[in-house]
Every structure is written in C-alpha cells, then in structure tokens.
Write a protein that holds these residues in place. Structure first.
Motif, short mmCIF file in Angstrom:
data_model
loop_
_atom_site.label_atom_id
_atom_site.label_comp_id
_atom_site.label_asym_id
_atom_site.label_seq_id
_atom_site.Cartn_x
_atom_site.Cartn_y
_atom_site.Cartn_z
N ASN A 61 0.82 -1.21 0.00
CA ASN A 61 0.00 0.00 0.00
C ASN A 61 0.85 1.27 0.00
OD1 ASN A 61 -2.69 -1.14 0.14
ND2 ASN A 61 -2.16 -1.78 2.21
N PHE A 62 2.13 1.13 0.33
CA PHE A 62 2.99 2.30 0.49
C PHE A 62 4.17 2.32 -0.46
CE2 PHE A 62 0.93 1.19 4.46
CZ PHE A 62 0.26 2.36 4.76
N GLY A 63 4.30 1.30 -1.28
CA GLY A 63 5.42 1.26 -2.21
C GLY A 63 5.27 0.13 -3.20
N ASP A 64 6.27 -0.02 -4.03
CA ASP A 64 6.29 -1.08 -5.04
C ASP A 64 7.25 -2.16 -4.60
OD1 ASP A 64 4.54 0.32 -6.79
OD2 ASP A 64 6.22 1.57 -7.44
N ILE A 65 6.78 -3.38 -4.51
CA ILE A 65 7.63 -4.50 -4.12
C ILE A 65 8.36 -4.97 -5.37
CG2 ILE A 65 7.68 -6.84 -3.20
CD1 ILE A 65 5.27 -6.03 -1.47
N VAL A 66 9.65 -4.67 -5.40
CA VAL A 66 10.44 -4.94 -6.60
C VAL A 66 11.25 -6.22 -6.49
CG1 VAL A 66 10.55 -2.49 -7.20
CG2 VAL A 66 12.35 -3.49 -5.77
N ALA A 67 11.30 -6.81 -5.28
CA ALA A 67 12.06 -8.05 -5.10
C ALA A 67 11.50 -8.84 -3.93
CB ALA A 67 13.54 -7.75 -4.86
N VAL A 68 11.48 -10.15 -4.08
CA VAL A 68 11.07 -11.05 -3.01
C VAL A 68 12.15 -12.11 -2.85
CG1 VAL A 68 8.61 -10.67 -3.38
CG2 VAL A 68 9.75 -12.55 -4.58
N CYS A 69 12.24 -12.65 -1.64
CA CYS A 69 13.30 -13.62 -1.35
C CYS A 69 12.78 -14.65 -0.36
CB CYS A 69 14.51 -12.90 -0.78
SG CYS A 69 15.83 -14.00 -0.20
N ASP A 70 13.09 -15.92 -0.61
CA ASP A 70 12.76 -16.99 0.33
C ASP A 70 13.60 -18.21 -0.01
OD1 ASP A 70 11.21 -19.15 1.82
OD2 ASP A 70 9.98 -17.40 2.27
N VAL A 71 14.04 -18.94 1.03
CA VAL A 71 14.82 -20.15 0.78
C VAL A 71 13.95 -21.30 0.30
CG1 VAL A 71 16.64 -19.54 2.42
CG2 VAL A 71 14.67 -20.87 3.21
N ASP A 72 12.63 -21.12 0.37
CA ASP A 72 11.68 -22.08 -0.19
C ASP A 72 11.16 -21.48 -1.50
OD1 ASP A 72 9.30 -23.50 -0.85
OD2 ASP A 72 9.11 -24.17 1.23
N SER A 73 11.52 -22.10 -2.61
CA SER A 73 11.16 -21.53 -3.91
C SER A 73 9.66 -21.50 -4.13
CB SER A 73 11.86 -22.30 -5.04
OG SER A 73 11.50 -23.66 -5.02
N ASN A 74 8.91 -22.38 -3.46
CA ASN A 74 7.45 -22.32 -3.57
C ASN A 74 6.91 -21.01 -3.00
OD1 ASN A 74 7.44 -24.81 -4.76
ND2 ASN A 74 6.55 -25.91 -3.01
N HIS A 75 7.42 -20.62 -1.84
CA HIS A 75 7.03 -19.34 -1.25
C HIS A 75 7.47 -18.19 -2.16
CE1 HIS A 75 7.13 -21.07 3.16
NE2 HIS A 75 6.20 -21.62 2.40
N MET A 76 8.70 -18.27 -2.62
CA MET A 76 9.26 -17.20 -3.45
C MET A 76 8.43 -17.00 -4.73
SD MET A 76 13.11 -17.15 -5.08
CE MET A 76 12.72 -18.60 -6.11
N ASP A 77 8.13 -18.09 -5.41
CA ASP A 77 7.38 -17.98 -6.67
C ASP A 77 5.95 -17.50 -6.43
OD1 ASP A 77 9.62 -18.87 -8.01
OD2 ASP A 77 8.95 -20.97 -8.11
N ARG A 78 5.35 -17.97 -5.35
CA ARG A 78 3.98 -17.54 -5.04
C ARG A 78 3.93 -16.04 -4.78
NH1 ARG A 78 2.48 -20.34 -0.08
NH2 ARG A 78 3.38 -18.53 0.98
N ALA A 79 4.89 -15.53 -4.01
CA ALA A 79 4.90 -14.09 -3.72
C ALA A 79 5.19 -13.28 -4.97
CB ALA A 79 5.94 -13.78 -2.64
N ARG A 80 6.10 -13.76 -5.80
CA ARG A 80 6.43 -13.02 -7.02
C ARG A 80 5.19 -12.85 -7.90
NH1 ARG A 80 7.61 -13.58 -12.33
NH2 ARG A 80 9.17 -12.12 -13.17
N ASN A 81 4.34 -13.87 -7.93
CA ASN A 81 3.19 -13.84 -8.83
C ASN A 81 1.90 -13.41 -8.13
OD1 ASN A 81 4.45 -14.84 -11.34
ND2 ASN A 81 4.84 -16.67 -10.10
N ASP A 82 1.97 -13.10 -6.84
CA ASP A 82 0.79 -12.62 -6.12
C ASP A 82 0.38 -11.26 -6.69
OD1 ASP A 82 -0.67 -11.10 -3.93
OD2 ASP A 82 -0.44 -13.02 -2.92
N ASP A 83 -0.91 -11.10 -7.00
CA ASP A 83 -1.33 -9.86 -7.66
C ASP A 83 -1.30 -8.65 -6.75
OD1 ASP A 83 -3.52 -10.39 -6.05
OD2 ASP A 83 -4.96 -10.58 -7.69
N LYS A 84 -1.03 -8.86 -5.44
CA LYS A 84 -0.88 -7.73 -4.52
C LYS A 84 0.56 -7.56 -4.05
CE LYS A 84 -5.64 -7.89 -2.78
NZ LYS A 84 -6.50 -8.03 -1.59
#
Length: 444
Positions: A61-84
């Motif tokens: 709500n306050f910025g643009d999320i330009v990068a996500v990181c997680d040692v579990d690639s399932n979490h990482m991919d889900r967050a990258r493609n989350d529409d929010k």
C-alpha cells in the motif's frame, strides 16, 4: 517528485530522527495512505511464507515491491506472482544478500524464522535500508546488544518491529494510558498470559523437499537432519530457532506490560527471575534438551520477574491470554478482544484519554495505522510508536524467562550492566555459538 529528489527528501527528513525505531502492524484499508505513483518506496521482502505474505501485502500500500526472497522456492514464486505483492514483475531471490545488494531498494521487510532476524536486519542497516522486522527480534540476550549497536550506528534509518498491539487504540493504548496516568494507583502486579507451547513428537527425520535450501534455512543454528516439524511455522517450538511462547506471545504482552509500567528505557528491568515453576515436554540437562526429535519449548510455566520498585511481572501459560494489570486502586484485563474491569465499566479515564494523550503515546505523531506510522516516520523523521530500543527491553525479559525456565531456578539480572550475575551456567546462555559462515556482524 523525481526518484532522486524524493530520496534526498527522505534522507533529510530521516536525519531529524533522534534514533532508530520499531513499529507494529495493524494495517487496515480505512487508515491507509496510498502514495502517488511518483512517490512510492521501492521495497524488498525477505521471507514470504504465511506471515511474510500478509506483511508484504500491507507494505504494498505504500510502495512497489520490486524483489522477493525466500529459501523455499514455492514461497518465493507464489509471492512473485501474487497480484498484490510481486504482480509477476518482482525479481526473485533465494539468497537475501542479492536483494540487499540492490541500490534501488529503500525498505526491506524481514519475516524469516526468528534465528535469522538479527543477522539480516543488521546487514540491511549496513546496506542503507529502512527495516521492518517481525517479532521476536532476537534469539539471545547477546543479539539484543548487537542490534542496539547497529541501530545507534545508523540513526538516519527507521527500524520497525512487528509488535502491532502498540497501535490498538481501543484496547491496549487505553490500558497503557490508564496505567501510566496512575488511574489504577501504584502498580503492584502485571500478569502476562501467553499460553504454553504445543507438545509433539517424536518426529521422523527425512529428506528436505527439493524446493527448500535446508542448510540456508538452518543458518547460524547447528547442522541437523531435516524434520518437517522443525521448519516453517513449527520452528517456534524449538529453542534452536526461537523461544516458544516466551518470545512468541511474550514479545507482545511483556511489551505492553513494560510500557504501562514506564519501564521501557535502557537500564530498567527485573533484578530477579524465578523460573522454578516451569515444565518442558522433554528432559533437559544444563538447560538444553536431551532429545532432538520432539518440540522442546516450555508448555507449562509461571515465571515471576521482580522489579526494583517492588512491581511483579508474571509470565504464565495458565489462564486467559492477555494482561491483568493490578494497582492499589483497581485492576483491568486487556487482550486483543476486550478490555474490562471496574475502571473500564465506570469510565475512570473519562476526559483522561484524549487525542492529545494518543499523540503523547505516539511520540508526538498523530494516531494512525501501524505500517502507516512507519512510513510517516521515514518521510518526516522521529520515532514510531514502537521503537527498537524499548522492544529490546522486552526481549531481555523474554529471554530471561526462557533461561530461568530452562534451568528451573532463580537467576539474578543486573539491568544496568545487562548481565546475569552469580550463575555461571545461566550467564553462558546469554549467547550461542553461531555456525561458521553464518556469524552475525558486530558493529562498532
């Protein structure tokens, strides 16, 4: 405002800050401020499991999320493609250091297992980032000292801890205001009901799933075989990675207790901690569990902290979750669902809980949502409602509760020197050996 001029403005505003801060998280759409497309922060999110996903959506709500990181690639991919969150555009990393190397990222959100918080937070400060970090902030008493030193070395950066109860006006802020103003009389006892850890096991050892970097997940903790129940949400019930309920709910309720009692300054704290009434689901020797395939944090405890002024703060698994604040004139009970007691029923704080009082509690800032307060402080300077330094006083008591409970005895604490005295074994538990290659930076 251009990107370069906006960054210059933020740096000048932050320079007015008297110190580094820590903020909690009760974000709702009703109190959100949505920045214009040209005035939005660039944010990186480290740890995007269940809690990390919720926090990331709040930050968006306050910025643009330009990068996500997680040692579990399932979490990482889900967050990258989350529409929010990443909206399919954010860069994705399994190594947080690559995210911190990004010069364009101004704010990082750290929502990893507890034993990773301090290391990543300090390195984020060293990289010049404003930091939101979930509670509990630290794993040991020594880490409290390391975090404080790093924050003092970077006073222009705002530091956020996810203790969102500090933004709950109708319950926790009302209770704190009533106690601080002496409406309950002299405080005699505060009971923090934080529930007990679950019990479980023995669990089977297995092979880490292909999407998980188990060695990186372990970090500073000892190298052990993979057990599913050690990982992700369940890490909370192992002292190797967390502190059970002592740090889970303790980071919330002990924080409110110290705030209500005006004991949040460095040098304040208990002088004696009685851990004789604590049970664990496995056998312990010299404060450490003797089995490695069962949850090991305490499931049944009643820890008593004696303060220099005679106040007792009790940390217990028994009774209702919440705080019972007792004074010489009256007592109240407060949790996330209610605030009750005769002083509430009879409105003892009528005309004594004003908008001006909220501004005082908010360190001269207007009352607003938790994350909004964080971003306001980045833009304007000043301390957020929940600053990192007071949170470290809370973490002292959380870790002391665990140490006394693990040893089943009374220990002495010197709040001025921040050391356990007269007990060599207990004092040795103020720090832990960090696995080679995962050491926490020492600043200063």
């Amino acid at each position: 405002m251009s990107q370069s001029s906006r960054r210059s403005f933020i740096q000048k505003a932050a320079a007015a800050s008297a110190g580094v801060a820590a903020v909690p998280y009760f974000h709702t759409a009703a109190n959100a401020t949505y920045a214009s497309p040209n005035d939005r922060f660039k944010i990186g999110c480290i740890g995007v499991g269940s809690m990390g996903t919720g926090d990331a959506r709040g930050h968006a709500n306050f910025g643009d999320i330009v990068a996500v990181c997680d040692v579990d690639s399932n979490h990482m991919d889900r967050a990258r493609n989350d529409d929010k969150i990443g909206k399919g555009k954010a860069d994705a990393y399994k190594d947080y250091r690559k995210l911190l190397d990004r010069k364009d990222i101004e704010v990082v959100s750290i929502v990893t297992p507890d034993h990773w918080h301090t290391k990543i937070a300090i390195e984020a400060l060293q990289a010049g980032k404003h930091v939101f970090c979930q509670k509990p902030l630290t794993l040991t008493l020594q880490e409290n000292l390391l975090i404080r030193a790093a924050c003092k070395a970077n006073p222009k950066l705002v530091f956020v801890v996810g203790t969102q109860q500090r933004s709950d006006k109708d319950r926790f802020l009302r209770a704190v205001n009533m106690a601080q103003k002496g409406l309950l009389g002299d405080l005699t006892r505060i009971t923090c009901g934080i529930n007990g850890s679950p019990t479980g096991g023995p669990f089977e050892k297995g092979t880490p799933p292909a999407q998980l970097d188990w060695d990186m997940w372990l970090g500073q903790a000892p190298k052990v075989d993979y057990i599913e129940k050690r990982c992700h949400y369940e890490f909370r019930w192992w002292y190797e990675y967390s502190g059970g309920k002592f740090t889970d709910w303790g980071a919330h309720h002990i924080d409110i207790a110290l705030w209500a009692a005006k004991l949040t300054e460095q040098g304040s704290g208990p002088v004696e901690i009685d851990g004789r009434d604590a049970k664990h689901p496995v056998e312990f020797k010299d404060g450490n569990p003797t089995v490695d395939n069962q949850y090991n944090t305490s499931h049944d405890f009643n820890i008593i902290h004696k303060m220099p002024n005679g106040l007792e703060i009790v940390v217990t698994s028994r009774g209702r979750n919440g705080l019972l604040i007792e004074g010489s004139k009256g007592r109240i009970f407060v949790n996330r669902e209610k605030i009750e007691g005769q002083p509430i029923e009879e409105n003892w704080d009528k005309d004594a809980f004003t908008p001006e009082d909220l501004v005082d509690l908010y360190k001269s800032k207007k009352f607003e949502g938790h994350k909004q307060n964080f971003y306001t402080c980045i833009r304007e300077g000043g301390l957020p409602v929940s600053d990192v330094y007071s949170h470290l006083q809370t973490m002292n008591m959380c870790h002391l509760s665990a140490i006394a409970g693990r040893l089943n005895r009374v220990i002495k604490w010197n709040p001025a020197t921040e050391k356990i005295e007269g007990d060599e074994l207990a004092a040795s538990m103020q720090a832990r050996v960090q696995r080679k290659g995962f050491e926490i930076p020492v600043v200063g």
